[in-house]
Each structure stands twice: as C-alpha cells, then as structure tokens.
Write a protein that holds these residues in place. Sequence first.
Motif, mmCIF file in Angstrom:
data_model
loop_
_atom_site.group_PDB
_atom_site.id
_atom_site.type_symbol
_atom_site.label_atom_id
_atom_site.label_comp_id
_atom_site.label_asym_id
_atom_site.label_seq_id
_atom_site.Cartn_x
_atom_site.Cartn_y
_atom_site.Cartn_z
ATOM 1 N N TRP A 287 0.827 -1.081 -0.027
ATOM 2 C CA TRP A 287 0.023 -0.080 0.124
ATOM 3 C C TRP A 287 1.037 1.023 -0.004
ATOM 4 N N LYS A 288 0.672 2.190 -0.784
ATOM 5 C CA LYS A 288 1.362 3.575 -0.787
ATOM 6 C C LYS A 288 1.765 4.211 0.576
ATOM 7 N N VAL B 88 0.916 0.675 -4.250
ATOM 8 C CA VAL B 88 -0.659 0.984 -4.911
ATOM 9 C C VAL B 88 -1.672 1.613 -3.848
ATOM 10 N N ASN B 89 -2.725 2.253 -4.092
ATOM 11 C CA ASN B 89 -3.722 2.750 -3.403
ATOM 12 C C ASN B 89 -4.613 1.695 -3.260
ATOM 13 N N SER B 90 -4.661 0.827 -4.299
ATOM 14 C CA SER B 90 -5.929 -0.130 -4.444
ATOM 15 C C SER B 90 -5.314 -1.372 -5.109
ATOM 16 N N LEU B 91 -5.644 -2.658 -5.073
ATOM 17 C CA LEU B 91 -5.393 -3.476 -6.007
ATOM 18 C C LEU B 91 -6.079 -3.380 -7.435
ATOM 19 N N LEU B 92 -6.990 -2.394 -7.462
ATOM 20 C CA LEU B 92 -7.517 -2.133 -8.811
ATOM 21 C C LEU B 92 -6.581 -1.447 -9.607
ATOM 22 N N ASP B 93 -5.283 -0.933 -8.948
ATOM 23 C CA ASP B 93 -4.339 -0.224 -9.645
ATOM 24 C C ASP B 93 -3.687 -0.933 -10.706
#
Length: 58
Positions: A22-23, A40-45
């Motif tokens: 996580w960032k 990343v902010n989200s795994l969707l990234d």
Amino acid sequence: MATEPPHKTSLYLAAGFPVIVWKGAVLAEFVLENNLGFAVNSLLDLPEKDCGNFRGRL
C-alpha cells in the motif's frame, strides 16, 4: 500509517519475488526506490502497472 514492516514482505523479498504494498505503508518508499515491486492505493491499480521488469521473477 503502519509503523512496523510486515514479516511476510521480508520472506517474499528473500525468495526474489516482487511485492505489492500500500502506498501509505512504511515499506512503500523502500520498495519503490529499490525496484522491488509496486506501491498502490488499491489492488484495482495493478492492471495499469507495467510488470515488464518483473516477468522473469514471477
């Protein structure tokens, strides 16, 4: 913000695997500066990330 690095991260790095953090994690800067994986902010990234540098290590 987390203050303690997770134990599993060191195991993955010792095994040569890239890591996803996580960032906002303590390890994010270390992971990015040493080209050890992604922050990343989200795994969707993840679909947007270029995994080219890590393909041989996955």
